[in-house]
Design a protein around this motif. Structure first.
Motif, PDB file in Angstrom:
ATOM      1  N   GLU A 127       0.832  -1.206   0.000  1.00 23.95           N
ATOM      2  CA  GLU A 127       0.000   0.000   0.000  1.00 23.95           C
ATOM      3  C   GLU A 127       0.862   1.250   0.000  1.00 23.95           C
ATOM      4  OE1 GLU A 127      -2.664   2.533  -0.379  1.00 23.95           O
ATOM      5  OE2 GLU A 127      -3.425   0.493  -0.179  1.00 23.95           O
ATOM      6  N   ARG A 128       0.533   2.217  -0.862  1.00 22.62           N
ATOM      7  CA  ARG A 128       1.388   3.379  -1.042  1.00 22.62           C
ATOM      8  C   ARG A 128       0.718   4.676  -0.621  1.00 22.62           C
ATOM      9  NH1 ARG A 128       4.829   2.077  -6.484  1.00 22.62           N
ATOM     10  NH2 ARG A 128       5.304  -0.063  -5.964  1.00 22.62           N
ATOM     11  N   HIS A 129      -0.355   4.586   0.109  1.00 25.21           N
ATOM     12  CA  HIS A 129      -1.043   5.793   0.557  1.00 25.21           C
ATOM     13  C   HIS A 129      -0.365   6.305   1.831  1.00 25.21           C
ATOM     14  CE1 HIS A 129      -4.963   7.702   2.307  1.00 25.21           C
ATOM     15  NE2 HIS A 129      -4.005   8.575   2.137  1.00 25.21           N
ATOM     16  N   VAL A 130       0.678   7.088   1.662  1.00 22.83           N
ATOM     17  CA  VAL A 130       1.348   7.715   2.794  1.00 22.83           C
ATOM     18  C   VAL A 130       0.627   9.034   3.074  1.00 22.83           C
ATOM     19  CG1 VAL A 130       3.495   8.679   3.689  1.00 22.83           C
ATOM     20  CG2 VAL A 130       3.548   6.633   2.255  1.00 22.83           C
ATOM     21  N   ALA A 131       0.025   9.119   4.247  1.00 21.47           N
ATOM     22  CA  ALA A 131      -0.787  10.290   4.567  1.00 21.47           C
ATOM     23  C   ALA A 131       0.011  11.399   5.229  1.00 21.47           C
ATOM     24  CB  ALA A 131      -1.945   9.875   5.486  1.00 21.47           C
ATOM     25  N   TRP A 132       1.096  11.013   5.934  1.00 18.75           N
ATOM     26  CA  TRP A 132       1.805  12.026   6.723  1.00 18.75           C
ATOM     27  C   TRP A 132       3.254  11.620   6.897  1.00 18.75           C
ATOM     28  CZ3 TRP A 132       4.474  12.373  11.365  1.00 18.75           C
ATOM     29  CH2 TRP A 132       4.611  13.664  11.912  1.00 18.75           C
ATOM     30  N   VAL A 133       4.144  12.588   6.769  1.00 22.33           N
ATOM     31  CA  VAL A 133       5.579  12.389   6.988  1.00 22.33           C
ATOM     32  C   VAL A 133       6.075  13.518   7.880  1.00 22.33           C
ATOM     33  CG1 VAL A 133       7.861  12.330   5.919  1.00 22.33           C
ATOM     34  CG2 VAL A 133       5.930  11.226   4.783  1.00 22.33           C
ATOM     35  N   GLY A 134       6.820  13.182   8.907  1.00 20.23           N
ATOM     36  CA  GLY A 134       7.302  14.233   9.800  1.00 20.23           C
ATOM     37  C   GLY A 134       8.608  13.861  10.476  1.00 20.23           C
ATOM     38  N   GLN A 135       9.045  14.739  11.354  1.00 22.43           N
ATOM     39  CA  GLN A 135      10.231  14.501  12.160  1.00 22.43           C
ATOM     40  C   GLN A 135       9.898  14.870  13.605  1.00 22.43           C
ATOM     41  OE1 GLN A 135      13.956  16.014  10.574  1.00 22.43           O
ATOM     42  NE2 GLN A 135      13.143  16.015   8.488  1.00 22.43           N
ATOM     43  N   LEU A 136      10.404  14.074  14.520  1.00 20.07           N
ATOM     44  CA  LEU A 136      10.197  14.310  15.943  1.00 20.07           C
ATOM     45  C   LEU A 136      11.489  14.822  16.558  1.00 20.07           C
ATOM     46  CD1 LEU A 136       8.341  10.974  16.788  1.00 20.07           C
ATOM     47  CD2 LEU A 136       7.372  13.114  15.895  1.00 20.07           C
ATOM     48  N   TYR A 137      11.369  15.853  17.391  1.00 22.50           N
ATOM     49  CA  TYR A 137      12.531  16.477  18.020  1.00 22.50           C
ATOM     50  C   TYR A 137      12.499  16.227  19.518  1.00 22.50           C
ATOM     51  CZ  TYR A 137      13.034  18.791  13.528  1.00 22.50           C
ATOM     52  OH  TYR A 137      13.185  19.039  12.176  1.00 22.50           O
ATOM     53  N   PHE A 138      13.606  16.519  20.178  1.00 24.17           N
ATOM     54  CA  PHE A 138      13.780  16.206  21.594  1.00 24.17           C
ATOM     55  C   PHE A 138      14.009  17.470  22.407  1.00 24.17           C
ATOM     56  CE2 PHE A 138      14.637  12.316  19.430  1.00 24.17           C
ATOM     57  CZ  PHE A 138      14.277  11.300  20.308  1.00 24.17           C
ATOM     58  N   PRO A 139      13.596  17.467  23.675  1.00 26.53           N
ATOM     59  CA  PRO A 139      13.907  18.603  24.554  1.00 26.53           C
ATOM     60  C   PRO A 139      15.422  18.765  24.683  1.00 26.53           C
ATOM     61  CG  PRO A 139      12.289  17.145  25.560  1.00 26.53           C
ATOM     62  CD  PRO A 139      12.807  16.427  24.363  1.00 26.53           C
ATOM     63  N   GLU A 140      15.877  19.993  24.715  1.00 23.27           N
ATOM     64  CA  GLU A 140      17.317  20.259  24.746  1.00 23.27           C
ATOM     65  C   GLU A 140      17.986  19.667  25.985  1.00 23.27           C
ATOM     66  OE1 GLU A 140      18.757  21.354  22.254  1.00 23.27           O
ATOM     67  OE2 GLU A 140      17.345  22.562  21.115  1.00 23.27           O
ATOM     68  N   ALA A 141      17.311  19.713  27.131  1.00 22.97           N
ATOM     69  CA  ALA A 141      17.919  19.203  28.361  1.00 22.97           C
ATOM     70  C   ALA A 141      18.215  17.714  28.245  1.00 22.97           C
ATOM     71  CB  ALA A 141      17.000  19.474  29.551  1.00 22.97           C
TER      72      ALA A 141
END
Length: 241
Positions: free
Chosen positions: A149-163
């Motif tokens: 299946e090729r229905h990619v609905a969302w692409v993102g990146q997750l970031y981290f708290p600096e501490a």
């Protein structure tokens, strides 16, 4: 500060989460697994992502959630032989040839009835020119050919708290690099693509030491009828193992 308290607590709201680029290291290895670490050295990270329909607020069940990220030294599987202390040519994103067939720190899980997936991995390191991050793609599946299946609905990146990142990058497995990690505010994609809405809520697992690892969680709102512009059908042909 109590290590068991949240380092950051962004509010969970039902809204469409901002997309970010898939980057140069996307693959489609068809690895359905919870533990993606493959024995990589690093500080443990348990990741819990909840996928909701941004239009209704209801959990998205049966979606395939892929994640991929670099190891403690900044290398991505498939591109392990590239020097992570040298910046990638932005114009070359999407056309950097693979160097190997490794699959560490990649994998996918299907969301359960609550829209939840869980992964066991390590806290990512960094590579030159970027802040610490994890890539995510949400694929809406149907029928028995779910891996096609090729229905990619969302692409993102997750970031981290600096501490949390400062603590991790001082650990043995991460330090001694030839370059320094950018903080979130210095990262081009964090700044230009809504990164402030994609910071994980992170807790220390251990009471006495961050070396016991971290637990990270986030709720991601997607449009289940959308077609992401960040991973296209031809990318599956190009990046399928």
């Amino acid at each position: 500060m109590d290590d068991n308290t949240a380092i950051t607590s962004p509010p969970t709201v039902c809204q469409l989460s901002p997309e970010q680029i898939a980057g140069p290291y996307f693959r489609n290895p068809k690895l359905i697994r919870r533990n993606i670490s493959e024995g990589m050295d690093g500080i443990p990270l348990v990741l819990r992502l909840t996928i909701v329909d941004a239009m209704t607020g209801q959990p998205v069940t049966g979606a395939l959630v892929d994640i991929w990220h670099c190891n403690a030294r900044g290398a991505y599987s498939g591109w392990s032989k590239l020097d992570p202390d040298k910046e990638v040519d932005v114009d070359a994103i999407g056309s950097i040839p693979r160097t190997d067939d490794d699959t560490y720190l990649r994998g996918g899980q299907f969301t359960d009835q609550l829209g939840v997936v869980r992964f066991t991995t390590i806290y990512p390191g960094f590579y030159a020119g970027r802040a610490v991050h994890i890539h995510v793609a949400v694929r809406i599946t149907a029928g028995n050919n779910y891996l096609e299946e090729r229905h990619v609905a969302w692409v993102g990146q997750l970031y981290f708290p600096e501490a949390a990142s400062r603590s991790v990058l001082n650990a043995r497995e991460y330090r001694g690099r030839g370059t320094c990690a950018l903080n979130n505010e210095q990262d081009e994609f964090y700044q230009s693509m809504g990164g402030e809405a994609s910071i994980l809520n992170v807790h220390s697992i251990g009471r006495d030491s961050n070396e016991d690892g971290f637990f990270g969680r986030m709720t991601i709102g997607v449009d289940t009828f959308a077609l992401s512009s960040q991973i296209k059908p031809q990318d599956f042909d190009k990046y399928t193992v």
